[in-house]
Design a protein around this motif. Structure first.
Motif, mmCIF file in Angstrom:
data_model
loop_
_atom_site.group_PDB
_atom_site.id
_atom_site.type_symbol
_atom_site.label_atom_id
_atom_site.label_comp_id
_atom_site.label_asym_id
_atom_site.label_seq_id
_atom_site.Cartn_x
_atom_site.Cartn_y
_atom_site.Cartn_z
ATOM 1 N N HIS A 34 18.571 13.649 49.907
ATOM 2 C CA HIS A 34 18.381 12.108 50.092
ATOM 3 C C HIS A 34 18.936 11.209 48.996
ATOM 4 N N VAL A 35 19.868 10.385 49.248
ATOM 5 C CA VAL A 35 20.388 9.442 48.152
ATOM 6 C C VAL A 35 20.020 7.967 48.376
ATOM 7 N N VAL B 99 19.005 7.096 43.351
ATOM 8 C CA VAL B 99 17.685 8.033 43.091
ATOM 9 C C VAL B 99 18.159 9.118 44.313
ATOM 10 N N VAL B 100 18.248 10.552 43.863
ATOM 11 C CA VAL B 100 18.668 11.723 44.395
ATOM 12 C C VAL B 100 17.240 12.421 44.508
ATOM 13 N N SER B 101 16.783 12.573 45.977
ATOM 14 C CA SER B 101 15.619 13.694 46.209
ATOM 15 C C SER B 101 16.127 14.764 46.996
ATOM 16 N N TYR B 102 15.284 15.985 46.668
ATOM 17 C CA TYR B 102 15.576 17.086 47.690
ATOM 18 C C TYR B 102 14.577 18.200 47.404
ATOM 19 N N THR C 255 12.415 30.421 45.176
ATOM 20 C CA THR C 255 11.294 29.746 44.722
ATOM 21 C C THR C 255 11.811 28.172 45.234
ATOM 22 N N ALA C 256 10.783 27.280 45.307
ATOM 23 C CA ALA C 256 11.014 25.753 45.942
ATOM 24 C C ALA C 256 10.254 25.097 45.176
ATOM 25 N N THR C 257 11.082 23.888 44.430
ATOM 26 C CA THR C 257 10.636 22.809 43.833
ATOM 27 C C THR C 257 10.769 21.348 44.399
ATOM 28 N N ASN C 258 10.259 20.573 44.458
ATOM 29 C CA ASN C 258 10.358 18.977 44.793
ATOM 30 C C ASN C 258 11.164 18.427 43.508
ATOM 31 N N GLU C 259 12.165 17.750 43.785
ATOM 32 C CA GLU C 259 12.866 16.996 42.576
ATOM 33 C C GLU C 259 13.384 15.710 42.810
ATOM 34 N N THR C 260 13.144 14.712 42.106
ATOM 35 C CA THR C 260 13.795 13.388 42.294
ATOM 36 C C THR C 260 14.362 13.273 40.833
ATOM 37 N N ARG C 261 15.754 12.953 40.884
ATOM 38 C CA ARG C 261 16.692 12.434 39.784
ATOM 39 C C ARG C 261 17.334 11.080 39.807
ATOM 40 N N VAL C 262 17.246 10.463 38.997
ATOM 41 C CA VAL C 262 17.837 9.272 38.997
ATOM 42 C C VAL C 262 19.163 9.202 37.978
ATOM 43 N N TRP C 263 20.424 8.507 38.575
ATOM 44 C CA TRP C 263 21.446 8.452 38.034
ATOM 45 C C TRP C 263 21.918 7.071 38.032
ATOM 46 N N ARG D 106 10.046 16.940 38.601
ATOM 47 C CA ARG D 106 10.125 18.059 39.184
ATOM 48 C C ARG D 106 8.582 18.497 39.407
ATOM 49 N N SER D 107 8.407 19.019 40.669
ATOM 50 C CA SER D 107 7.150 19.592 40.894
ATOM 51 C C SER D 107 7.028 20.681 41.884
#
Ligand code: GLY
Length: 128
Positions: free
Chosen positions: A74-75, A84-87, A103-111, A125-126
């Motif tokens: 999601h952008v 904000v990019v989340s996935y 393995t799976a992690t939740n990530e939110t990255r800001v550009w 990341r969590s």
């Protein structure tokens, strides 16, 4: 999908590939030097700067194949100069016996747009 959305997803995938392959030059090029993050390795602390991340790139790496997928990306554009990019980040690799593991992690990255380029400025990341 807007041009910015496609570009940001491509840049984010490139960032994840650089982590998977241990390509520090690409990772550093995509990040702002003042990058901040919360990630499990930081044990609940906010980390600022690149040295913390470089440590992991300098460790000896397994030559096992690793595939990284951004699931349900999601952008969210915050104006024209931030996003904000989340996935959910899925990483496939063989375990010690050769059996495939995901393995799976939740990530939110800001550009942030800086001049003509996007720079990665923050992530969280969590475990999924
Ligand atoms: N630990 C580096 C990153 O996930 O961007």
């Amino acid at each position: 999908m807007s041009d910015h959305t496609r570009e940001l997803l491509d840049l984010n995938q490139r960032l994840l590939e650089s982590i998977a392959t241990g390509d520090w030059n690409v990772y550093a090029m995509l990040c702002d030097p003042s990058l901040t993050c919360f990630e499990p390795e930081a044990r609940g602390h906010l980390v600022e700067g690149m040295a913390f991340h470089k440590f992991y790139f300098e460790l000896e790496r397994s030559s096992a194949p690793r595939t990284t997928t951004m699931a349900s990306p999601h952008v969210r554009m915050l104006g024209s100069a931030a996003a904000v990019v989340s996935y959910i980040r899925l990483t496939q690799t063989p375990d010690a016996g050769g059996a495939p593991v995901t393995t799976a992690t939740n990530e939110t990255r800001v550009w942030q747009r800086q001049g003509t380029t996007w720079k990665h400025v923050h992530f969280h990341r969590s475990p999924a």
